[in-house]
Design an enzyme around this catalytic site. Structure first.
Site, PDB file in Angstrom:
ATOM      1  N   ALA A  66      -5.682  -1.559  27.685  1.00 34.20           N
ATOM      2  CA  ALA A  66      -6.455  -1.933  28.860  1.00 34.20           C
ATOM      3  C   ALA A  66      -7.810  -2.444  28.364  1.00 34.20           C
ATOM      4  O   ALA A  66      -8.241  -2.110  27.261  1.00 34.20           O
ATOM      5  CB  ALA A  66      -6.621  -0.730  29.773  1.00 34.20           C
ATOM      6  N   GLY A 111      -2.381   0.554  26.882  1.00 34.51           N
ATOM      7  CA  GLY A 111      -1.650  -0.111  27.957  1.00 34.51           C
ATOM      8  C   GLY A 111      -0.649  -1.143  27.448  1.00 34.51           C
ATOM      9  O   GLY A 111       0.321  -1.459  28.144  1.00 34.51           O
ATOM     10  N   GLU A 114       2.347   0.809  26.643  1.00 33.96           N
ATOM     11  CA  GLU A 114       2.920   1.238  27.925  1.00 33.96           C
ATOM     12  C   GLU A 114       3.650   0.089  28.623  1.00 33.96           C
ATOM     13  O   GLU A 114       4.697   0.284  29.233  1.00 33.96           O
ATOM     14  CB  GLU A 114       1.805   1.796  28.820  1.00 33.96           C
ATOM     15  CG  GLU A 114       1.246   3.113  28.270  1.00 33.96           C
ATOM     16  CD  GLU A 114      -0.009   3.562  28.996  1.00 33.96           C
ATOM     17  OE1 GLU A 114      -1.022   2.830  28.929  1.00 33.96           O
ATOM     18  OE2 GLU A 114      -0.003   4.621  29.631  1.00 33.96           O
ATOM     19  N   GLU A 134      -5.848   6.344  23.418  1.00 33.99           N
ATOM     20  CA  GLU A 134      -6.766   6.630  24.530  1.00 33.99           C
ATOM     21  C   GLU A 134      -7.635   7.864  24.325  1.00 33.99           C
ATOM     22  O   GLU A 134      -8.790   7.881  24.752  1.00 33.99           O
ATOM     23  CB  GLU A 134      -5.982   6.781  25.847  1.00 33.99           C
ATOM     24  CG  GLU A 134      -5.450   5.472  26.407  1.00 33.99           C
ATOM     25  CD  GLU A 134      -4.068   5.131  25.910  1.00 33.99           C
ATOM     26  OE1 GLU A 134      -3.626   5.716  24.904  1.00 33.99           O
ATOM     27  OE2 GLU A 134      -3.434   4.260  26.509  1.00 33.99           O
TER      28      GLU A 134
HETATM   29  N1  DAK Z   1     -10.449  -4.060  25.434  1.00 31.91           N
HETATM   30  C1  DAK Z   1     -11.441  -4.965  25.367  1.00 31.91           C
HETATM   31  N2  DAK Z   1     -11.668  -5.753  24.298  1.00 31.91           N
HETATM   32  C2  DAK Z   1     -10.862  -5.596  23.236  1.00 31.91           C
HETATM   33  C3  DAK Z   1      -9.813  -4.658  23.221  1.00 31.91           C
HETATM   34  C4  DAK Z   1      -9.609  -3.861  24.391  1.00 31.91           C
HETATM   35  N3  DAK Z   1      -8.626  -2.978  24.499  1.00 31.91           N
HETATM   36  N4  DAK Z   1      -9.200  -4.736  22.020  1.00 31.91           N
HETATM   37  C5  DAK Z   1      -9.826  -5.687  21.329  1.00 31.91           C
HETATM   38  N5  DAK Z   1     -10.841  -6.216  22.043  1.00 31.91           N
HETATM   39  C6  DAK Z   1     -11.768  -7.273  21.630  1.00 31.91           C
HETATM   40  C7  DAK Z   1     -12.783  -6.762  20.640  1.00 31.91           C
HETATM   41  O1  DAK Z   1     -13.835  -6.126  21.297  1.00 31.91           O
HETATM   42  C8  DAK Z   1     -13.211  -8.054  19.975  1.00 31.91           C
HETATM   43  O2  DAK Z   1     -14.110  -8.728  20.804  1.00 31.91           O
HETATM   44  P1  DAK Z   1     -15.409  -9.492  20.186  1.00 31.91           P
HETATM   45  O3  DAK Z   1     -16.128  -8.466  19.378  1.00 31.91           O
HETATM   46  O4  DAK Z   1     -14.794 -10.596  19.339  1.00 31.91           O
HETATM   47  O5  DAK Z   1     -16.140  -9.983  21.400  1.00 31.91           O
HETATM   48  C9  DAK Z   1     -11.924  -8.873  19.944  1.00 31.91           C
HETATM   49  O6  DAK Z   1     -11.067  -8.294  20.947  1.00 31.91           O
HETATM   50  C10 DAK Z   1     -11.210  -8.816  18.618  1.00 31.91           C
HETATM   51  O7  DAK Z   1     -11.054  -7.442  18.256  1.00 31.91           O
HETATM   52  P2  DAK Z   1     -11.554  -6.846  16.852  1.00 31.91           P
HETATM   53  O8  DAK Z   1     -12.677  -7.642  16.292  1.00 31.91           O
HETATM   54  O9  DAK Z   1     -11.764  -5.392  17.052  1.00 31.91           O
HETATM   55  O10 DAK Z   1     -10.257  -7.119  15.974  1.00 31.91           O
HETATM   56  P3  DAK Z   1      -9.723  -6.243  14.728  1.00 31.91           P
HETATM   57  O11 DAK Z   1      -8.599  -7.020  14.141  1.00 31.91           O
HETATM   58  O12 DAK Z   1     -10.852  -5.800  13.857  1.00 31.91           O
HETATM   59  O13 DAK Z   1      -9.115  -4.924  15.417  1.00 31.91           O
HETATM   60  C11 DAK Z   1      -7.822  -3.715  17.061  1.00 31.91           C
HETATM   61  C12 DAK Z   1      -8.025  -5.046  16.289  1.00 31.91           C
HETATM   62  C13 DAK Z   1      -6.743  -3.927  18.119  1.00 31.91           C
HETATM   63  C14 DAK Z   1      -7.333  -2.632  16.072  1.00 31.91           C
HETATM   64  C15 DAK Z   1      -9.175  -3.264  17.679  1.00 31.91           C
HETATM   65  O14 DAK Z   1      -9.666  -4.356  18.450  1.00 31.91           O
HETATM   66  C16 DAK Z   1      -9.025  -2.112  18.586  1.00 31.91           C
HETATM   67  O15 DAK Z   1      -8.963  -0.952  18.142  1.00 31.91           O
HETATM   68  N6  DAK Z   1      -9.031  -2.379  19.904  1.00 31.91           N
HETATM   69  C17 DAK Z   1      -8.989  -1.333  20.904  1.00 31.91           C
HETATM   70  C18 DAK Z   1      -7.605  -0.787  20.980  1.00 31.91           C
HETATM   71  C19 DAK Z   1      -7.535   0.305  21.947  1.00 31.91           C
HETATM   72  O16 DAK Z   1      -8.192   1.363  21.851  1.00 31.91           O
HETATM   73  N7  DAK Z   1      -6.687   0.104  22.952  1.00 31.91           N
HETATM   74  C20 DAK Z   1      -6.446   1.077  23.951  1.00 31.91           C
HETATM   75  C21 DAK Z   1      -7.343   0.751  25.070  1.00 31.91           C
HETATM   76  S1  DAK Z   1      -7.338   2.048  26.216  1.00 31.91           S
HETATM   77  C22 DAK Z   1      -6.300   3.984  32.935  1.00 31.91           C
HETATM   78  C23 DAK Z   1      -5.162   3.296  32.842  1.00 31.91           C
HETATM   79  C24 DAK Z   1      -4.756   2.831  31.629  1.00 31.91           C
HETATM   80  C25 DAK Z   1      -5.510   3.024  30.537  1.00 31.91           C
HETATM   81  C26 DAK Z   1      -6.648   3.685  30.661  1.00 31.91           C
HETATM   82  C27 DAK Z   1      -7.033   4.175  31.829  1.00 31.91           C
HETATM   83  N8  DAK Z   1      -6.737   4.457  34.184  1.00 31.91           N
HETATM   84  C28 DAK Z   1      -6.412   5.859  34.447  1.00 31.91           C
HETATM   85  C29 DAK Z   1      -7.990   3.977  34.637  1.00 31.91           C
HETATM   86  C30 DAK Z   1      -5.173   2.478  29.300  1.00 31.91           C
HETATM   87  C31 DAK Z   1      -6.099   2.538  28.372  1.00 31.91           C
HETATM   88  C32 DAK Z   1      -6.034   1.759  27.195  1.00 31.91           C
HETATM   89  O17 DAK Z   1      -5.167   0.966  26.988  1.00 31.91           O
END
Ligand code: DAK
Length: 260
Positions: A66, A111, A114, A134
């Site tokens: 997400a 997400g 998921e 998460e």
């Molecule tokens: N959201 C927003 N931006 C993201 C992102 C994300 N999930 N993942 C990557 N980006 C952005 C980065 O911020 C970066 O942006 P800039 O700095 O260039 O502006 C760009 O994409 C490229 O990412 P990186 O520079 O970080 O690229 P790397 O190759 O170094 O790393 C990575 C890739 C995928 C390992 C890293 O970006 C990363 O760890 N991203 C976050 C992954 C993550 O934690 N995903 C889970 C998100 S939480 C809910 C319902 C559902 C959910 C939550 C709540 N409700 C109850 C409300 C679900 C939650 C999730 O999915």
């Protein structure tokens, strides 16, 4: 509806390819994308679309979760609403009466994992990475990951993945049963189309019935699940496809199913 983040390709073999495209955030799911997915699956034209394939734009990411920048300032009520939006869209996807496949071409985190799990089948390229990170952000999987992950891989491994937030590669995902197959990135879509092609040669109403039994049977008692299978089995004997499929076998001829 004109989509800002979804690209739709309706192929002439009945396969629709939905590509999530938000390259600046590695295809992270913002609320507009979730609404677009909801709209797409709610309005899918099942007279034309016989199977749905979902993938992410680019070579690096399927969906990196997400959109964290959108979630950072949410309060409890908005968090609940976002979860309902995403979970609702994914549930509709899961319940489509056609085979659905996630072609996982890179990061499938949070997400993204998921979304892939809401599809019937997951085929991953060797560079795919899976995880539910998460808890490292102070939240839990919110698009039904706490429910679907353990159904696929068992409670112990699901808890390990969710509690540690670790990422696993495609081979490990294959080993634990999270994905059906792994292949080279250049082969990914061809492999997906080949598998879907095999499915589409079979009777569509029978596939839809089998999908209902498998999806719904999991949450039932054994007696309820078996009773559901009895009903679905019986109903198929009222279809042209059953008559045609069985006569074709006995007459040693090829069958073309009509979905009737
Ligand atoms: N959201 C927003 N931006 C993201 C992102 C994300 N999930 N993942 C990557 N980006 C952005 C980065 O911020 C970066 O942006 P800039 O700095 O260039 O502006 C760009 O994409 C490229 O990412 P990186 O520079 O970080 O690229 P790397 O190759 O170094 O790393 C990575 C890739 C995928 C390992 C890293 O970006 C990363 O760890 N991203 C976050 C992954 C993550 O934690 N995903 C889970 C998100 S939480 C809910 C319902 C559902 C959910 C939550 C709540 N409700 C109850 C409300 C679900 C939650 C999730 O999915």
């Amino acid at each position: 509806m004109n989509y800002q983040y979804l690209k739709v390709e309706d192929r002439n073999d009945g396969i629709s390819v939905l590509t999530i495209s938000a390259p600046k955030t590695l295809n992270a799911l913002n609320s507009t994308i979730l609404r677009e997915i909801d709209d797409y699956v709610s309005n899918i034209d099942l007279s034309r679309v016989k199977s749905l394939v979902i993938t992410g734009d680019g070579e690096k990411s399927f969906v990196a979760g997400a959109d964290i920048s959108e979630m950072v300032h949410l309060g409890e009520k908005e968090g609940f609403e976002l979860s309902k939006l995403g979970a609702g869209a994914f549930r509709k996807l899961e319940q489509l009466p056609i085979p659905t496949v996630a072609a996982v071409n890179g990061f499938a985190l949070g997400g993204g994992c998921e979304l892939a799990m809401a599809c019937d089948i997951r085929i991953a390229s060797v560079n795919a990475k899976f995880g539910q990170p998460e808890v490292g952000l102070g939240i839990i999987p919110g698009f039904s990951g706490t429910y679907r992950l353990w159904k696929l891989v068992g409670q112990a491994y699901a808890k390990e993945l969710i509690f540690t937030g670790k990422m696993i590669d495609a081979q490990e995902a294959l080993r634990i049963g999270l994905v059906n197959a792994v292949c080279e990135p250049a082969e990914l879509m061809n492999n997906v189309f080949a598998m879907v092609g095999k499915m589409l040669r079979n009777a569509p109403l029978a596939i839809a019935a089998a999908k209902r039994c498998i999806n719904n049977g999991f949450d039932m008692t054994a007696d309820e699940a078996i009773a559901l299978e009895n009903v679905e089995f019986g109903k198929l004997f009222a279809t042209e496809d059953q008559k045609n499929g069985m006569s074709a076998f006995l007459e040693k001829r090829k069958v073309m199913f009509k979905g009737k």
